[in-house]
Design an enzyme around this catalytic site. Structure first.
Site, PDB file in Angstrom:
ATOM      1  N   GLY A 184       0.805  -1.217   0.000  1.00  0.00           N
ATOM      2  CA  GLY A 184       0.000   0.000   0.000  1.00  0.00           C
ATOM      3  C   GLY A 184       0.839   1.269   0.000  1.00  0.00           C
ATOM      4  N   HIS A 185       0.155   2.403  -0.124  1.00  0.00           N
ATOM      5  CA  HIS A 185       0.839   3.688  -0.220  1.00  0.00           C
ATOM      6  C   HIS A 185       1.600   4.014   1.067  1.00  0.00           C
ATOM      7  CE1 HIS A 185      -3.142   4.591   1.519  1.00  0.00           C
ATOM      8  NE2 HIS A 185      -2.531   5.560   2.168  1.00  0.00           N
ATOM      9  N   ASN A 186       2.758   4.629   0.886  1.00  0.00           N
ATOM     10  CA  ASN A 186       3.637   5.096   1.970  1.00  0.00           C
ATOM     11  C   ASN A 186       4.336   3.973   2.731  1.00  0.00           C
ATOM     12  OD1 ASN A 186       2.653   7.646   1.331  1.00  0.00           O
ATOM     13  ND2 ASN A 186       1.168   7.650   3.002  1.00  0.00           N
TER      14      ASN A 186
END
Length: 363
Positions: free
Chosen positions: A258-260
């Site tokens: 997922g993002h980050n």
């Protein structure tokens, strides 16, 4: 391509005996090996299979009686799987990608294609892309604007590299992977039901209609050297800062990052693992298939997670985890033992209750 036993032993850094000039053209399981194939019998369990095949040479365990097996040559492998790594590398011809840029590829004039790179059919390379020396790009790959890919990369059919993604040297990407898609990030104008549940752990006030507002992804993805990405892996770009994958890390097929998310060095992430946004994974972490990691938590260095483990809270360095929710592996084993005893315990309780209820009442 034929290889002599001498050349194979030299490539593996292994000892060999017998006719070292004997040539083989491939490798096979012992019982299926032909006369021009190298039988793989690195464990005594597989020794009997050599007599069932036609191999003249084999990779065997140290001390094996290779002459008694009817072989003309043998290579000795103290560590079988390590020998497999070297042997398969030597014998793998790799994908057939012609040198240069294929006539059907579309390469933006501002892209910088490194010396010796090979770009296959129907590849699209956007503006400002930097492709390192010796990189090989198979058919139908797209590399979006501003992406930078290091030397000796291998990106296979249909992979998608997003805008501004940065990738190190010796990268391997299997077909269908998507690196740098937008993160899955949405917010409601007022506090959402999800936010409420996070705070209360179950209870909800009045349920109202909600609409989702998109949070755009301004970051990208940064990947170190010697990283391998499996088929149909998805790595989301960061919201503001980049999602990052450390050098030496390997991701199996169908992993979602997922993002980050930040993943450290030399991790091994097996198939169908999902890592939620902003989680941080340390170095040398191993996750079995179908593990899940909650958002915004930290998994320490050298953690090992058995298959299908679900991690909802921070995991200390060196911990071995199993279960849903994740607990120490030894604790999970004891919990499962107790769970299996429950039917017997329930039967005993029922018998005791029956005995008590059948006793005559006393005045």
């Amino acid at each position: 391509m034929a290889h002599t036993i001498r050349d194979i032993a030299l490539a593996l850094g292994a000892e060999a005996e017998g006719d070292l000039d004997l040539q083989v053209t491939g490798a096979a399981e012992p019982q299926a090996a032909g006369p021009d194939e190298l039988a793989l019998a690195m464990d005594p369990r597989y020794g009997d299979g050599i007599g069932k095949g036609q191999a003249r040479a084999a990779v065997v365990w140290p001390g094996a009686d290779w002459r008694g097996m009817g072989l003309k040559a043998a290579i000795f492998a103290p560590r079988g799987r390590l020998a497999m790594a070297g042997l398969t590398r030597l014998m793998d011809p790799g994908p057939d990608i012609a040198p240069g840029v294929h006539a059907t590829a579309i390469v933006h004039p501002t892209a910088d294609i490194g010396v010796g790179a090979a770009v296959g059919p129907f590849v699209v390379i956007g503006p400002g892309v930097v492709l390192g020396a010796g990189a090989r790009i198979a058919s139908h790959v797209s590399i979006a604007e501003g992406a930078r890919i290091g030397a000796e990369a291998l990106i296979l059919q249909g992979a998608r590299i997003g805008a501004r993604v940065t990738i190190g040297d010796r990268f391997i990407c299997q077909p269908g992977a998507v690196i740098g898609a937008d993160g899955f990030s949405f917010v409601t104008p007022e506090k959402s039901g999800v936010e409420e549940i996070r705070e209360t752990l179950g209870s909800r006030a009045e349920i109202k209609d909600q609409t989702w507002t998109r949070i755009h992804s301004l970051g990208a993805v940064t990947i170190g050297d010697d990283v391998e990405i499996g088929a149909n892996v998805c790595i989301d770009r960061g919201t503001i800062r980049d999602t990052s994958i450390g050098s030496g890390t390997k991701l199996d097929n169908l992993v979602h990052v997922g993002h980050n998310v930040q993943i450290g060095r030399d991790c091994l992430i097996c198939g169908q693992v999902g890592i939620a946004g902003s989680a941080r994974i340390g170095d040398r972490v191993v996750m079995g298939g179908q593990c899940g990691v909650n958002d915004n938590i930290f998994v320490g260095n050298d953690v090992i997670c058995g298959g299908a483990t679900k991690i909802f809270t921070n995991a200390p360095a060196g911990r071995v985890l199993l279960g849903y929710p994740a607990v120490k592996m030894e604790t999970h084993v004891e919990m499962q033992k107790a769970l299996r005893r429950l039917p017997r315990l329930a039967a005993r309780v029922a018998a005791l209750e029956k005995g008590v209820s059948s006793e005559p009442e006393t005045e």
